[in-house]
Design a protein around this motif. Sequence first.
Motif, PDB file in Angstrom:
ATOM      1  N   ALA A   1       0.836  -1.199   0.000  1.00 42.09           N
ATOM      2  CA  ALA A   1       0.000   0.000   0.000  1.00 42.09           C
ATOM      3  C   ALA A   1       0.876   1.256   0.000  1.00 42.09           C
ATOM      4  N   VAL A   2       1.978   1.218   0.751  1.00 42.99           N
ATOM      5  CA  VAL A   2       2.905   2.355   0.791  1.00 42.99           C
ATOM      6  C   VAL A   2       3.569   2.533  -0.579  1.00 42.99           C
ATOM      7  N   LYS A   3       3.954   1.438  -1.212  1.00 42.44           N
ATOM      8  CA  LYS A   3       4.545   1.513  -2.559  1.00 42.44           C
ATOM      9  C   LYS A   3       3.570   2.147  -3.540  1.00 42.44           C
ATOM     10  N   SER A   4       2.309   1.794  -3.435  1.00 45.06           N
ATOM     11  CA  SER A   4       1.288   2.353  -4.316  1.00 45.06           C
ATOM     12  C   SER A   4       1.173   3.864  -4.125  1.00 45.06           C
ATOM     13  N   VAL A   5       1.205   4.319  -2.879  1.00 43.82           N
ATOM     14  CA  VAL A   5       1.155   5.759  -2.602  1.00 43.82           C
ATOM     15  C   VAL A   5       2.357   6.444  -3.234  1.00 43.82           C
ATOM     16  N   PHE A   6       3.538   5.872  -3.062  1.00 46.35           N
ATOM     17  CA  PHE A   6       4.739   6.490  -3.612  1.00 46.35           C
ATOM     18  C   PHE A   6       4.739   6.482  -5.143  1.00 46.35           C
ATOM     19  N   ASN A   7       4.199   5.456  -5.750  1.00 51.56           N
ATOM     20  CA  ASN A   7       4.080   5.449  -7.209  1.00 51.56           C
ATOM     21  C   ASN A   7       3.177   6.583  -7.675  1.00 51.56           C
ATOM     22  N   ASN A   8       2.078   6.825  -6.963  1.00 54.90           N
ATOM     23  CA  ASN A   8       1.193   7.946  -7.295  1.00 54.90           C
ATOM     24  C   ASN A   8       1.907   9.286  -7.116  1.00 54.90           C
ATOM     25  N   LEU A   9       2.694   9.407  -6.066  1.00 49.98           N
ATOM     26  CA  LEU A   9       3.428  10.648  -5.833  1.00 49.98           C
ATOM     27  C   LEU A   9       4.460  10.902  -6.931  1.00 49.98           C
ATOM     28  N   ILE A  10       5.151   9.860  -7.353  1.00 46.33           N
ATOM     29  CA  ILE A  10       6.147  10.010  -8.420  1.00 46.33           C
ATOM     30  C   ILE A  10       5.468  10.418  -9.727  1.00 46.33           C
ATOM     31  N   ALA A  11       4.330   9.833 -10.020  1.00 45.55           N
ATOM     32  CA  ALA A  11       3.586  10.223 -11.227  1.00 45.55           C
ATOM     33  C   ALA A  11       3.189  11.689 -11.149  1.00 45.55           C
ATOM     34  N   SER A  12       2.796  12.158  -9.975  1.00 44.59           N
ATOM     35  CA  SER A  12       2.426  13.566  -9.805  1.00 44.59           C
ATOM     36  C   SER A  12       3.639  14.481  -9.922  1.00 44.59           C
ATOM     37  N   LEU A  13       4.800  13.997  -9.504  1.00 42.09           N
ATOM     38  CA  LEU A  13       6.021  14.810  -9.595  1.00 42.09           C
ATOM     39  C   LEU A  13       6.402  15.104 -11.041  1.00 42.09           C
ATOM     40  N   LYS A  14       5.987  14.272 -11.958  1.00 48.22           N
ATOM     41  CA  LYS A  14       6.286  14.517 -13.372  1.00 48.22           C
ATOM     42  C   LYS A  14       5.594  15.771 -13.870  1.00 48.22           C
ATOM     43  N   LYS A  15       4.555  16.216 -13.165  1.00 51.86           N
ATOM     44  CA  LYS A  15       3.802  17.414 -13.551  1.00 51.86           C
ATOM     45  C   LYS A  15       4.333  18.670 -12.874  1.00 51.86           C
ATOM     46  N   GLY A  16       5.143  18.501 -11.842  1.00 53.49           N
ATOM     47  CA  GLY A  16       5.701  19.652 -11.149  1.00 53.49           C
ATOM     48  C   GLY A  16       6.052  19.309  -9.712  1.00 53.49           C
ATOM     49  N   VAL A  17       6.949  20.102  -9.158  1.00 50.26           N
ATOM     50  CA  VAL A  17       7.422  19.856  -7.805  1.00 50.26           C
ATOM     51  C   VAL A  17       6.386  20.362  -6.802  1.00 50.26           C
ATOM     52  N   PHE A  18       6.271  19.663  -5.697  1.00 45.99           N
ATOM     53  CA  PHE A  18       5.335  20.030  -4.640  1.00 45.99           C
ATOM     54  C   PHE A  18       5.852  19.523  -3.311  1.00 45.99           C
ATOM     55  N   LYS A  19       5.209  19.981  -2.250  1.00 48.56           N
ATOM     56  CA  LYS A  19       5.530  19.503  -0.909  1.00 48.56           C
ATOM     57  C   LYS A  19       4.230  19.375  -0.133  1.00 48.56           C
ATOM     58  N   PHE A  20       4.326  18.756   1.032  1.00 47.70           N
ATOM     59  CA  PHE A  20       3.167  18.580   1.898  1.00 47.70           C
ATOM     60  C   PHE A  20       3.377  19.339   3.195  1.00 47.70           C
ATOM     61  N   GLU A  21       2.264  19.820   3.736  1.00 43.32           N
ATOM     62  CA  GLU A  21       2.279  20.489   5.028  1.00 43.32           C
ATOM     63  C   GLU A  21       1.230  19.810   5.912  1.00 43.32           C
ATOM     64  N   LEU A  22       1.643  19.412   7.090  1.00 44.67           N
ATOM     65  CA  LEU A  22       0.755  18.712   8.006  1.00 44.67           C
ATOM     66  C   LEU A  22      -0.189  19.697   8.678  1.00 44.67           C
TER      67      LEU A  22
END
Length: 98
Positions: A37-58
């Motif tokens: 499940a964690v790998k799946s989340v990271f794969n989605n994040l990497i796909a999103s990174l191809k569109k531009g850099v971002f960060k998260f704020e808690l």
Amino acid sequence: METHRATIDRKDEKTSLVLHINNEQLEIELTEDKPNAVKSVFNNLIASLKKGVFKFELEDEKEDLYFHICTEYMGQLNTELSSIHQELEDYELIDKNE
């Protein structure tokens, strides 16, 4: 750089870190070990990174153990996202249409 929000979803038997990005909610369960499940989340994040850099704020109001764990996790995640985006640029894997 875009900033997306992250929240902590606390339930009786399950607590998760929820990453809100592009109208999606990516969930990393903190109370169980689910590596696929964690790998799946990271794969989605990497796909999103191809569109531009971002960060998260808690965004969380309760300062408990989960808050401190997720704060540290966000710091490491944001560092990794920035590094991976740079590698995507270096290998010309950025989506130019976005």
